[in-house]
Design a protein around this motif. Structure first.
Motif, mmCIF file in Angstrom:
data_model
loop_
_atom_site.group_PDB
_atom_site.id
_atom_site.type_symbol
_atom_site.label_atom_id
_atom_site.label_comp_id
_atom_site.label_asym_id
_atom_site.label_seq_id
_atom_site.Cartn_x
_atom_site.Cartn_y
_atom_site.Cartn_z
ATOM 1 N N GLN A 81 0.608 -1.342 0.040
ATOM 2 C CA GLN A 81 -0.068 0.375 0.227
ATOM 3 C C GLN A 81 0.328 1.583 0.469
ATOM 4 O OE1 GLN A 81 -1.677 1.947 3.987
ATOM 5 N NE2 GLN A 81 -3.363 2.604 2.818
ATOM 6 N N SER A 82 0.380 2.690 -1.210
ATOM 7 C CA SER A 82 0.991 3.477 -0.704
ATOM 8 C C SER A 82 0.504 4.567 0.171
ATOM 9 C CB SER A 82 1.430 3.709 -1.855
ATOM 10 O OG SER A 82 1.712 5.474 -2.160
ATOM 11 N N SER B 266 5.126 5.254 2.392
ATOM 12 C CA SER B 266 5.446 3.025 1.375
ATOM 13 C C SER B 266 5.430 2.608 3.403
ATOM 14 C CB SER B 266 6.804 2.924 1.065
ATOM 15 O OG SER B 266 6.836 1.861 1.203
ATOM 16 N N ARG B 267 4.103 1.925 2.744
ATOM 17 C CA ARG B 267 4.226 1.274 4.541
ATOM 18 C C ARG B 267 4.566 -0.263 4.294
ATOM 19 N NH1 ARG B 267 -1.002 3.300 5.826
ATOM 20 N NH2 ARG B 267 -0.676 3.103 7.555
ATOM 21 N N LYS B 268 5.833 -0.343 3.700
ATOM 22 C CA LYS B 268 6.603 -1.300 3.676
ATOM 23 C C LYS B 268 7.515 -2.098 5.256
ATOM 24 C CE LYS B 268 11.718 -3.334 1.914
ATOM 25 N NZ LYS B 268 12.246 -3.311 0.795
ATOM 26 N N ALA B 269 7.974 -0.718 5.781
ATOM 27 C CA ALA B 269 8.149 -0.757 7.440
ATOM 28 C C ALA B 269 7.652 -1.487 7.862
ATOM 29 C CB ALA B 269 8.626 0.088 8.289
ATOM 30 N N GLU B 270 6.377 -0.839 8.156
ATOM 31 C CA GLU B 270 5.172 -1.077 9.037
ATOM 32 C C GLU B 270 4.550 -3.048 9.065
ATOM 33 O OE1 GLU B 270 1.985 2.222 9.230
ATOM 34 O OE2 GLU B 270 3.385 2.537 7.356
ATOM 35 N N HIS B 271 4.832 -2.932 7.660
ATOM 36 C CA HIS B 271 4.232 -4.212 7.507
ATOM 37 C C HIS B 271 5.314 -4.856 7.775
ATOM 38 C CE1 HIS B 271 1.120 -3.110 4.248
ATOM 39 N NE2 HIS B 271 0.435 -3.664 5.228
ATOM 40 N N GLN B 272 6.538 -4.961 7.389
ATOM 41 C CA GLN B 272 7.737 -5.569 8.449
ATOM 42 C C GLN B 272 7.444 -6.083 9.212
ATOM 43 O OE1 GLN B 272 9.764 -8.154 5.823
ATOM 44 N NE2 GLN B 272 9.887 -9.107 7.554
ATOM 45 N N THR C 270 -1.226 -5.809 -8.841
ATOM 46 C CA THR C 270 -0.553 -5.873 -9.266
ATOM 47 C C THR C 270 0.631 -5.169 -8.376
ATOM 48 O OG1 THR C 270 -0.760 -4.020 -10.135
ATOM 49 C CG2 THR C 270 -0.716 -5.642 -11.873
ATOM 50 N N PRO C 271 1.286 -6.421 -7.330
ATOM 51 C CA PRO C 271 1.837 -5.194 -6.005
ATOM 52 C C PRO C 271 3.494 -5.739 -6.175
ATOM 53 C CG PRO C 271 1.211 -7.937 -5.570
ATOM 54 C CD PRO C 271 0.817 -7.508 -7.265
#
Length: 434
Positions: free
Chosen positions: A13-14, A19-25, A54-55
């Protein structure tokens, strides 16, 4: 037997360009810790693994790494497709991850059609025997992903909107009960004393949505009645981002999304749900609170109030800025509002992701209504006054406003001239918060 119910990860998700990359990890790491700490036998993800069909590559990598990590913990993973997920994206690695104790059910994969009812029969891969730590069957799962209308019904020419909604609701109900009966057959034939669990990714009637939930079954089915679910021992639902119990039934639950996907979701605590079974009986249903991995806040008020409230963030570490939604209440239109807010926050460890103007018309509207009688107002007047209390500033909100107005006009026309409005012309979409 212990299982964890989660949903709506929306990997990739943007969020207002963030970016939510850090939160999701961080969430996935935390989830693996819970699996170990509570000796979880199975984790069910009830849809919307990814945010789009299309992630980005990092989201796929995160998903794959999680599957490898959880397989090492002797825990079964069940992944259900949601309305955001691409069937082909989930299925591309389905056979590979099956070797890592992961079941992927991306869609209702029909293999037979009942000629009498035009309904589609459920696929065998939707009945899954979940193993406990001893390697024995600890539960039977009716694995039901997001159901697309074309997966369960065949459209008929000349059907009215009401008939289409009724047909889809009945088809979904039939699909659930067919799978439940299949699970009962497996349990009886193998003489198992285990619970039957069902899943779903849909809108059950009577739930509370958030701004980040996108409507599904638009123009066809607004919601699925909870009494249409079979008498399973636990029903793990996804699609609604706020955790909640459905129809006052403790065993029918939305786990909600693990991280806030919109600012209005800050009002509720995020969770996953741990369900413990003893034999075929439910022993406990325990929500586990998910930590907030990114500090977020909503500030409302006039410029003076906002300046005062910003001081609470002065001690925040500069490398961990707070994401803010600021709603400014003012009687005057300030053309330089963005510049004023920037001046207030530029030396602060915060990032303003959303800036809104509060129209502050509620009190004025109420005072005006006090001086008017209902007889003096047309339905359009009342409706317009209600809309004045809402914010429709973004492009998406303006499109939603247009749909609301169009639906209202259709309803008024049907009420005032029922003989002139064909039923098939009215196909409402879901606007529960309007």
């Amino acid at each position: 037997m212990k299982l964890l119910h989660t949903s709506d990860w929306h990997l990739g998700q943007s969020f207002f360009t963030k970016s939510r990359k850090a939160e999701h990890q961080a969430f996935l790491n935390w989830l693996l810790e819970q699996v170990t700490a509570h000796e979880i036998d199975a984790v069910i993800v009830a849809g919307d693994i990814f945010d789009t069909g299309t992630p980005p590559s990092y989201a796929r990598e995160m998903y794959n790494r999680f599957i490898v990590a959880i397989s090492r913990l002797n825990c079964t993973l069940v992944v259900l497709g949601g309305n955001h997920d691409s069937v082909s994206t989930l299925n591309e690695s389905k056979q590979l991850v099956a070797c890592l104790n992961t079941h992927v059910v991306a869609n209702v994969a029909s293999h037979d059609t009942n000629a009498d009812t035009d309904s589609v029969q459920p696929s065998d891969n939707q009945i899954i025997e979940l193993k406990n730590s001893a390697g024995a069957t600890g539960a039977i799962l009716c694995a039901i992903p997001f159901i697309r209308p074309r997966d369960v019904i065949q459209s008929r020419a000349g059907e009215s909107g009401l008939e289409k909604r009724q047909a889809l609701g009945e088809a979904i109900k039939q699909h659930y009960h067919q799978l439940y009966q299949a699970a009962l057959t497996v349990r009886d034939e193998k003489q198992l004393d285990v619970p039957i669990i069902a899943t779903g990714h849909l809108t059950a009637l009577g739930v509370s949505q958030s701004d980040s939930v996108r409507d599904i079954y638009i123009g066809t089915l607004d919601g699925f009645a909870a009494d249409g679910f079979p008498p399973a021992d636990y029903i793990a639902l996804g699609h609604i981002h706020r955790p909640q119990i459905v129809a006052k039934s403790e065993h029918i639950r939305y786990s909600g999304s693990p991280i806030p996907l919109s600012f209005d979701e800050l009002k509720t605590t995020k969770q996953v749900v741990m369900v413990t079974f003893s034999g075929g009986e439910t022993e406990a249903i325990t929500p586990l609170e998910v930590p907030l991995f990114q500090t977020m806040a909503v500030i409302k008020g006039d410029l003076g109030t906002i300046e005062t409230r910003l001081k609470a963030f002065e001690t925040v570490p500069p490398d961990q800025p707070v994401w803010l939604c600021i709603e400014v209440e003012t009687q005057d239109y300030l053309s330089d509002l963005p510049q004023r807010i920037q001046a207030l926050t530029e030396e602060m460890p915060v990032e303003v992701l959303q800036l809104r103007r509060s129209r502050n018309t509620a009190r004025q509207t109420l005072n005006q209504i006090e001086r008017e009688t209902l007889a003096e107002l047309t339905p359009e007047d009342v409706f317009a006054k209600r809309l004045e209390l809402e914010n429709f500033e973004s492009e998406a909100e303006q499109l939603r406003l247009g749909r609301i107005k169009q639906q209202f006009r259709q309803i008024v026309a049907e009420v005032e001239n029922p003989e002139q409005v064909p039923e098939s012309n009215f196909e409402p979409n879901s606007e529960p918060n309007a």
